[in-house]
Scaffold this active site. Structure first.
Site, mmCIF file in Angstrom:
data_model
loop_
_atom_site.group_PDB
_atom_site.id
_atom_site.type_symbol
_atom_site.label_atom_id
_atom_site.label_comp_id
_atom_site.label_asym_id
_atom_site.label_seq_id
_atom_site.Cartn_x
_atom_site.Cartn_y
_atom_site.Cartn_z
ATOM 1 C CG ASP A 13 -9.552 -27.244 3.057
ATOM 2 O OD1 ASP A 13 -8.393 -26.821 2.961
ATOM 3 O OD2 ASP A 13 -9.871 -28.442 2.902
ATOM 4 C CE LYS A 16 -7.101 -23.961 9.752
ATOM 5 N NZ LYS A 16 -7.932 -24.770 8.831
ATOM 6 C CG ASN A 38 -0.223 -31.589 6.231
ATOM 7 O OD1 ASN A 38 0.307 -30.634 6.811
ATOM 8 N ND2 ASN A 38 -0.780 -32.582 6.899
ATOM 9 N N GLY A 40 -3.042 -25.556 4.041
ATOM 10 C CA GLY A 40 -3.078 -24.492 3.053
ATOM 11 C C GLY A 40 -4.010 -23.380 3.479
ATOM 12 C CG HIS A 41 -3.720 -21.009 6.162
ATOM 13 N ND1 HIS A 41 -4.774 -21.719 6.672
ATOM 14 C CD2 HIS A 41 -2.686 -21.233 7.000
ATOM 15 C CE1 HIS A 41 -4.388 -22.326 7.792
ATOM 16 N NE2 HIS A 41 -3.125 -22.049 8.002
ATOM 17 C CD GLN A 223 -2.967 -30.145 9.106
ATOM 18 O OE1 GLN A 223 -2.516 -30.094 10.255
ATOM 19 N NE2 GLN A 223 -2.212 -29.841 8.081
ATOM 20 C CB VAL A 298 -4.794 -23.848 -0.637
ATOM 21 C CG1 VAL A 298 -3.613 -22.898 -0.788
ATOM 22 C CG2 VAL A 298 -6.090 -23.071 -0.484
ATOM 23 N NE ARG A 302 -6.126 -34.220 -1.877
ATOM 24 C CZ ARG A 302 -5.952 -34.965 -0.786
ATOM 25 N NH1 ARG A 302 -6.085 -36.277 -0.853
ATOM 26 N NH2 ARG A 302 -5.661 -34.401 0.368
ATOM 27 C CG LEU A 331 -23.795 -16.168 5.321
ATOM 28 C CD1 LEU A 331 -24.392 -17.484 5.812
ATOM 29 C CD2 LEU A 331 -24.042 -15.067 6.346
ATOM 30 C CG ASP A 332 -19.742 -15.284 -0.114
ATOM 31 O OD1 ASP A 332 -19.201 -15.644 0.942
ATOM 32 O OD2 ASP A 332 -19.215 -15.397 -1.235
#
Length: 433
Positions: A13, A16, A38, A40-41, A223, A298, A302, A331-332
């Site tokens: 997460d 990527k 499993n 998510g992007h 992952q 995503v 969860r 970073l924001d």
């Protein structure tokens, strides 16, 4: 021309999808090499947000050929749902190629995943229940179903029967469940195969030919490093190799074709599921990071566990992946904090009561589970950085934070995410030479 591997440098997460999309607009192929749905992007293009689970992030770029490699486990139903959803929004998925050697997630893999996780109780791994682990287990046990098996009904039935012989006994006698009908599953898979067939190719040959022709291939891992079945926080890991080496085994492209390995890391850190997490924040600071960073899965929705940046983890990722570059994201999210802790080492209390300082990731997972973070405090900033596109224009404290993370990670930071939009990025060094 380069073969570029892009992987997560933490527990997943990390963003990527955005990094892949950023680089993918400059390459010819984007190939997923591990995992399944499993992962998510999220890719944000203008005011549109695309949640991708199985499809490579490069599918959003019209000039890129997206590839699902042999190392991915494919749930055809999920794949078609995702294709249909994207095409309904005007995204062309006709360029997609799926490896004929990829293993197929069947309905019985999903059943086994869910009942096994329930049976484990407090010892559960924290899987998504999507059949990923059981599919990889069948692959290793040599009773798996590959994509090309879907095109021969008689051959497929034999393989399904072989796979279900033991599983049905387990479902009945151990889990008190109904057995799974062999013919019903076979018929369902044959129908799915009919729609899948136009996308199927010898993707290893396609990718190697592309590299021979001077084209650029981006290898995308699902992952992340700390979830790698060999190099992650075992047993709280995924069932494949999301580290850089998995790009070769998961696509059939040799290691001499890889010229750059890019790790993606958040400016803080998160993880989902069970397992140790030294810098986890179980207080209002963790809640603050979760809400400001919109840290919800995503794929599953969860809430993610949140903590401060862990440089021990990132140094480890740099080493086991051979990172050449880091893309630092989100970073924001840290804007507004007066002081920002960064983990630089761990303290572990041993059996004799002595405290040992660890500067590198321990191999013994019992030590990692007992690790207490040693923090270095860095000054924060309050200025909005989302519209800044040059590193030297960032607030002084922001620059210092990035430089310190770079030093601690033993790898240069080549790009910085400063917001959720596609153009919220600062390029420090070129990611494609």
């Amino acid at each position: 021309m380069p073969g570029i591997v892009l992987i997560g440098a933490q527990w997943g997460d990390e963003g990527k999808g955005k990094a892949t999309d950023l680089i993918g607009s400059k390459v010819d192929f984007v190939a997923r090499f591990n995992g399944g749905n499993n992962a998510g992007h999220t890719v944000v293009v203008g005011d549109k947000s695309y949640a991708l689970h199985l499809l490579p992030s490069g599918v959003i770029s019209p000039n890129v050929t997206p590839v699902i490699g042999n190392g991915v486990v494919v749930d055809p139903e999920v794949l078609f749902e995702e294709i249909d959803a994207l095409q309904s929004r005007g995204v062309d998925c006709s360029r997609l190629l799926v490896s004929e050697e990829a293993h197929v997630i069947t309905p019985y893999h999903r059943v086994i995943d869910k009942v096994t996780e329930r049976f484990l109780g407090k010892h559960k791994i924290g899987t998504t229940g999507r059949g990923i682990g059981p599919t990889y287990a069948d692959k290793i046990n040599r009773v798996g179903i590959r994509v090309h098996d879907l095109f021969n009904a008689e051959h497929l039935r034999d393989k399904v029967e072989s796979s279900l012989h033991q599983k049905n006994q387990m479902l009945i006698k151990l889990y008190n469940q109904h057995p799974i009908d062999i013919d019903e599953v076979t018929a369902q898979l044959v129908e799915l195969g009919k729609r899948l067939k136009p996308y199927v190719a010898d993707t290893s040959l396609v990718l190697n030919n592309a590299l021979d022709e001077g084209k650029t291939v981006l290898f995308e891992g699902g992952q992340a490093t700390m979830l790698d079945v060999d190099h992650g926080t075992y047993p709280f890991v995924t069932s494949s190799n999301p580290t850089a080496g998995g790009a070769c085994t998961g696509t059939g492209v040799g290691p001499t074709r890889i010229t750059r390995v890019i790790g993606v890391a958040k400016a803080y850190i998160t993880r989902v599921g069970e397992g140790p997490f030294p810098t986890e924040l179980l207080d209002e600071q963790g809640d603050w990071l979760r809400e400001h960073g919109h840290e919800y899965g995503v794929t599953t929705g969860r809430p993610r566990r949140c903590g401060w940046f862990d440089s021990v983890v990132t140094r480890y990722a740099s080493r086991v992946n051979g990172l050449t570059d880091i893309v630092l994201t989100k970073l924001d999210v840290l804007t507004g904090l007066k002081d920002i802790p960064v983990c630089v080492a761990y303290d572990v209390t041993l059996a004799d009561g002595t405290v040992k300082r660890l500067n590198e990731m321990p191999v013994d997972q019992s030590l990692f589970a007992a690790a207490k973070p040693v923090y270095e405090m860095l000054p924060g900033w309050s200025e909005d950085i989302s519209q800044i596109h040059k590193f030297e224009d960032l607030p002084e404290n922001t620059q210092s934070y990035v430089k310190r993370l770079e030093d601690l990670s033993h790898c240069r930071i080549s790009a910085i995410g400063t917001g959720p939009q596609r153009d919220h990025i600062i390029s420090v060094h070129s990611l494609i030479d």
